[in-house]
Design a protein around this motif. Structure first.
Motif, PDB file in Angstrom:
ATOM      1  N   GLY A   1      52.725  65.769  88.327  1.00  0.00           N
ATOM      2  CA  GLY A   1      52.493  65.755  89.760  1.00  0.00           C
ATOM      3  C   GLY A   1      51.147  66.307  90.180  1.00  0.00           C
ATOM      4  N   PHE A   2      50.415  66.894  89.259  1.00  0.00           N
ATOM      5  CA  PHE A   2      49.125  67.505  89.584  1.00  0.00           C
ATOM      6  C   PHE A   2      47.932  66.606  89.258  1.00  0.00           C
ATOM      7  CE2 PHE A   2      51.862  71.277  88.706  1.00  0.00           C
ATOM      8  CZ  PHE A   2      51.931  71.717  90.014  1.00  0.00           C
ATOM      9  N   GLU A   3      48.173  65.401  88.774  1.00  0.00           N
ATOM     10  CA  GLU A   3      47.084  64.502  88.373  1.00  0.00           C
ATOM     11  C   GLU A   3      46.109  64.240  89.502  1.00  0.00           C
ATOM     12  OE1 GLU A   3      48.314  60.904  86.434  1.00  0.00           O
ATOM     13  OE2 GLU A   3      49.884  61.947  85.326  1.00  0.00           O
ATOM     14  N   GLY A   4      46.578  64.165  90.718  1.00  0.00           N
ATOM     15  CA  GLY A   4      45.717  63.874  91.851  1.00  0.00           C
ATOM     16  C   GLY A   4      44.694  64.949  92.149  1.00  0.00           C
ATOM     17  N   TYR A   5      44.888  66.148  91.605  1.00  0.00           N
ATOM     18  CA  TYR A   5      43.975  67.261  91.850  1.00  0.00           C
ATOM     19  C   TYR A   5      42.854  67.342  90.817  1.00  0.00           C
ATOM     20  CZ  TYR A   5      47.617  68.778  95.026  1.00  0.00           C
ATOM     21  OH  TYR A   5      48.533  68.829  96.035  1.00  0.00           O
ATOM     22  N   SER A   6      42.919  66.521  89.786  1.00  0.00           N
ATOM     23  CA  SER A   6      41.925  66.567  88.716  1.00  0.00           C
ATOM     24  C   SER A   6      40.551  66.124  89.204  1.00  0.00           C
ATOM     25  CB  SER A   6      42.347  65.675  87.553  1.00  0.00           C
ATOM     26  OG  SER A   6      41.361  65.687  86.546  1.00  0.00           O
ATOM     27  N   GLN A   7      39.519  66.790  88.734  1.00  0.00           N
ATOM     28  CA  GLN A   7      38.147  66.411  89.037  1.00  0.00           C
ATOM     29  C   GLN A   7      37.563  65.536  87.927  1.00  0.00           C
ATOM     30  OE1 GLN A   7      35.865  69.933  89.798  1.00  0.00           O
ATOM     31  NE2 GLN A   7      37.290  70.688  91.311  1.00  0.00           N
ATOM     32  N   PHE A   8      38.360  65.240  86.910  1.00  0.00           N
ATOM     33  CA  PHE A   8      37.888  64.491  85.752  1.00  0.00           C
ATOM     34  C   PHE A   8      38.619  63.162  85.660  1.00  0.00           C
ATOM     35  CE2 PHE A   8      37.720  69.051  84.895  1.00  0.00           C
ATOM     36  CZ  PHE A   8      36.350  69.201  84.737  1.00  0.00           C
ATOM     37  N   ASN A   9      37.920  62.155  85.143  1.00  0.00           N
ATOM     38  CA  ASN A   9      38.494  60.818  85.029  1.00  0.00           C
ATOM     39  C   ASN A   9      39.235  60.595  83.723  1.00  0.00           C
ATOM     40  OD1 ASN A   9      37.481  59.959  87.556  1.00  0.00           O
ATOM     41  ND2 ASN A   9      35.473  59.695  86.635  1.00  0.00           N
ATOM     42  N   SER A  10      38.995  61.457  82.739  1.00  0.00           N
ATOM     43  CA  SER A  10      39.651  61.289  81.440  1.00  0.00           C
ATOM     44  C   SER A  10      39.710  62.629  80.723  1.00  0.00           C
ATOM     45  CB  SER A  10      38.877  60.287  80.578  1.00  0.00           C
ATOM     46  OG  SER A  10      37.612  60.825  80.222  1.00  0.00           O
ATOM     47  N   VAL A  11      40.537  62.673  79.697  1.00  0.00           N
ATOM     48  CA  VAL A  11      40.639  63.883  78.880  1.00  0.00           C
ATOM     49  C   VAL A  11      39.328  64.106  78.136  1.00  0.00           C
ATOM     50  CG1 VAL A  11      41.844  64.950  76.938  1.00  0.00           C
ATOM     51  CG2 VAL A  11      43.145  63.731  78.676  1.00  0.00           C
ATOM     52  N   LYS A  12      38.682  63.021  77.708  1.00  0.00           N
ATOM     53  CA  LYS A  12      37.403  63.142  77.003  1.00  0.00           C
ATOM     54  C   LYS A  12      36.350  63.796  77.908  1.00  0.00           C
ATOM     55  CE  LYS A  12      33.913  60.543  74.507  1.00  0.00           C
ATOM     56  NZ  LYS A  12      33.464  59.239  74.033  1.00  0.00           N
ATOM     57  N   GLU A  13      36.295  63.376  79.168  1.00  0.00           N
ATOM     58  CA  GLU A  13      35.343  63.966  80.111  1.00  0.00           C
ATOM     59  C   GLU A  13      35.651  65.453  80.325  1.00  0.00           C
ATOM     60  OE1 GLU A  13      33.807  63.464  84.728  1.00  0.00           O
ATOM     61  OE2 GLU A  13      35.365  62.140  83.970  1.00  0.00           O
ATOM     62  N   PHE A  14      36.925  65.779  80.457  1.00  0.00           N
ATOM     63  CA  PHE A  14      37.351  67.176  80.610  1.00  0.00           C
ATOM     64  C   PHE A  14      36.901  68.007  79.417  1.00  0.00           C
ATOM     65  CE2 PHE A  14      40.647  70.355  79.576  1.00  0.00           C
ATOM     66  CZ  PHE A  14      40.506  71.197  80.670  1.00  0.00           C
ATOM     67  N   ASN A  15      37.172  67.507  78.210  1.00  0.00           N
ATOM     68  CA  ASN A  15      36.805  68.239  76.990  1.00  0.00           C
ATOM     69  C   ASN A  15      35.290  68.435  76.886  1.00  0.00           C
ATOM     70  OD1 ASN A  15      39.424  68.629  76.091  1.00  0.00           O
ATOM     71  ND2 ASN A  15      39.461  66.716  74.954  1.00  0.00           N
ATOM     72  N   THR A  16      34.525  67.428  77.265  1.00  0.00           N
ATOM     73  CA  THR A  16      33.072  67.532  77.239  1.00  0.00           C
ATOM     74  C   THR A  16      32.591  68.644  78.168  1.00  0.00           C
ATOM     75  OG1 THR A  16      32.852  65.187  76.710  1.00  0.00           O
ATOM     76  CG2 THR A  16      30.908  66.280  77.642  1.00  0.00           C
ATOM     77  N   HIS A  17      33.147  68.695  79.371  1.00  0.00           N
ATOM     78  CA  HIS A  17      32.744  69.725  80.324  1.00  0.00           C
ATOM     79  C   HIS A  17      33.160  71.123  79.851  1.00  0.00           C
ATOM     80  CE1 HIS A  17      31.902  66.400  83.055  1.00  0.00           C
ATOM     81  NE2 HIS A  17      31.196  67.272  83.751  1.00  0.00           N
ATOM     82  N   ILE A  18      34.337  71.237  79.256  1.00  0.00           N
ATOM     83  CA  ILE A  18      34.784  72.530  78.730  1.00  0.00           C
ATOM     84  C   ILE A  18      33.833  72.994  77.627  1.00  0.00           C
ATOM     85  CG2 ILE A  18      36.580  73.650  77.344  1.00  0.00           C
ATOM     86  CD1 ILE A  18      37.314  73.545  80.269  1.00  0.00           C
ATOM     87  N   GLU A  19      33.453  72.096  76.716  1.00  0.00           N
ATOM     88  CA  GLU A  19      32.540  72.458  75.632  1.00  0.00           C
ATOM     89  C   GLU A  19      31.191  72.924  76.174  1.00  0.00           C
ATOM     90  OE1 GLU A  19      32.197  69.272  72.802  1.00  0.00           O
ATOM     91  OE2 GLU A  19      34.368  69.152  72.552  1.00  0.00           O
ATOM     92  N   MET A  20      30.655  72.218  77.176  1.00  0.00           N
ATOM     93  CA  MET A  20      29.367  72.612  77.763  1.00  0.00           C
ATOM     94  C   MET A  20      29.495  73.969  78.446  1.00  0.00           C
ATOM     95  SD  MET A  20      27.708  69.022  79.211  1.00  0.00           S
ATOM     96  CE  MET A  20      28.767  68.996  80.615  1.00  0.00           C
ATOM     97  N   TRP A  21      30.581  74.187  79.173  1.00  0.00           N
ATOM     98  CA  TRP A  21      30.801  75.450  79.877  1.00  0.00           C
ATOM     99  C   TRP A  21      30.938  76.600  78.884  1.00  0.00           C
ATOM    100  CZ3 TRP A  21      34.964  78.896  80.221  1.00  0.00           C
ATOM    101  CH2 TRP A  21      34.883  79.827  81.249  1.00  0.00           C
ATOM    102  N   LEU A  22      31.709  76.371  77.803  1.00  0.00           N
ATOM    103  CA  LEU A  22      31.884  77.419  76.793  1.00  0.00           C
ATOM    104  C   LEU A  22      30.580  77.746  76.074  1.00  0.00           C
ATOM    105  CD1 LEU A  22      35.352  76.778  75.107  1.00  0.00           C
ATOM    106  CD2 LEU A  22      34.595  78.821  76.325  1.00  0.00           C
ATOM    107  N   ALA A  23      29.710  76.753  75.894  1.00  0.00           N
ATOM    108  CA  ALA A  23      28.422  77.011  75.240  1.00  0.00           C
ATOM    109  C   ALA A  23      27.613  78.040  76.030  1.00  0.00           C
ATOM    110  CB  ALA A  23      27.635  75.707  75.093  1.00  0.00           C
TER     111      ALA A  23
END
Length: 58
Positions: free
Chosen positions: A10-32
């Motif tokens: 039910g929370f999918e509509g709140y996502s700022q990302f279009n895919s799990v791959k995009e989410f993972n990419t942003h997490i990796e950049m943020w963690l760096a």
């Protein structure tokens, strides 16, 4: 925004990302940039949450 507990799907509509791959990419950049600000235990917890949230968009 008024979030209530419930099914994770039910929370999918709140996502700022279009895919799990995009989410993972942003997490990796943020963690760096931010990784050194966390203790080892905090990183373990954060990475667990990231894995959980990556199962379903949102």
């Amino acid at each position: 925004m008024n979030l209530k507990s419930g099914r994770i799907e039910g929370f999918e509509g709140y996502s700022q990302f279009n895919s799990v791959k995009e989410f993972n990419t942003h997490i990796e950049m943020w963690l760096a940039v931010k990784k050194q600000e966390f203790s080892k235990g905090e990183l373990v917890g954060l990475k667990g949450l990231v894995r959980y949230t990556a199962k379903v968009n949102g």
